[in-house]
Design an enzyme around this catalytic site. Structure first.
Site, PDB file in Angstrom:
ATOM      1  CG  HIS A 133      -2.069  -0.926   1.128  1.00  0.00           C
ATOM      2  ND1 HIS A 133      -1.942  -2.275   1.394  1.00  0.00           N
ATOM      3  CD2 HIS A 133      -3.366  -0.742   0.777  1.00  0.00           C
ATOM      4  CE1 HIS A 133      -3.111  -2.875   1.217  1.00  0.00           C
ATOM      5  NE2 HIS A 133      -3.987  -1.962   0.839  1.00  0.00           N
ATOM      6  CE  LYS A 137      -3.672  -0.551   4.879  1.00  0.00           C
ATOM      7  NZ  LYS A 137      -4.934   0.120   5.250  1.00  0.00           N
TER       8      LYS A 137
END
Length: 245
Positions: A133, A137
């Site tokens: 990600h 995040k």
């Protein structure tokens, strides 16, 4: 009539994606709330469903208000502690709650396929889960990866002690019943997830790659339409999409 939504977490990435996707999904965002805004009972009046994409530590309080107002809830936040999950789950006895770590139709199909692969392929096919990600995040592994872990564990009847997050040093030979999990972070990656079943002489890989948050927003809005009118209980996207075995 359009579905009237109370959106919690309106300024975040997913909140903005839901705001953009709402007009094409027969949805009206009746109220927008974000961190620092006060949640009051008045916000729930005339609302059909609440969607939460805020923060894990805000979900329980929101669920309590939704249960009091008898308004269904769709939860997209991740990273909840065990205590937070217990508190939130308790409210599903009063209202219907759809709770998923990922609202993409493709990712939920991935869960379905992984469940069947983990059942068909025995422990001679070792499982490794890799997710990546964007740099911002905050939680790891992702909610989607956590779901994939639970899918494999349930299919193979493995306890939580069989899950290993990363490896370093002289860890020894890999046990067949271990589930390896690896979280990568960098750039602006929306979300990549791969489940590998590595056997002698062959490897099966099931992968989903997201290039836009629109798919998650569309899935969350689909869940919002679905949950209205359902009885109290805790549901997942497999219920929404009819993927239950």
């Amino acid at each position: 009539m359009p579905l009237r939504i109370l959106l919690n977490g309106c300024k975040g990435r997913m909140g903005q994606a839901i705001l953009a996707a709402a007009p094409k999904a027969n949805v009206v965002i009746a109220h927008q709330v974000d961190a620092g805004d006060q949640l009051t009972r008045d916000l729930f009046k005339g609302v059909d469903v609440v969607i939460d994409f805020s923060s894990h530590d805000a979900t329980a309080a929101l669920a309590k208000l939704a249960a009091t107002a008898q308004v269904p809830l769709v939860i997209g936040t991740t990273g909840h502690t065990a205590a937070e999950r217990k508190a939130i789950t308790a409210f599903s006895k009063k209202i219907p709650i759809v709770w998923a770590g990922n609202y993409s139709v493709g990712v939920n199909l991935l869960n379905f396929l992984v469940r069947h692969a983990a059942t068909i392929l025995d422990s001679r096919y070792q499982v490794e889960i890799v997710e990546m990600h964007h740099r911002d995040k905050k939680d790891a592994p992702s909610g989607t990866a956590e779901k994939l872990i639970s899918v494999v564990r349930e299919a193979r009847r493995l306890g939580p002690e069989k899950v290993v997050h990363g490896r370093q040093g002289l860890v020894g030979a890999r046990p067949d019943d271990q589930i390896g999990v690896h979280a990568l972070r960098g750039g602006d990656v929306v979300g990549d997830h791969t489940v590998m079943f590595a056997g002698d002489g062959e490897r099966i890989e099931l992968t989903h790659k997201a290039s836009s948050r629109t798919i998650f927003a569309q899935g969350a809005l689909k869940a919002a339409h679905w949950v209205k009118g359902h009885p109290a209980g805790l549901y997942g996207m497999d219920d929404v999409l009819g993927l239950k075995d």
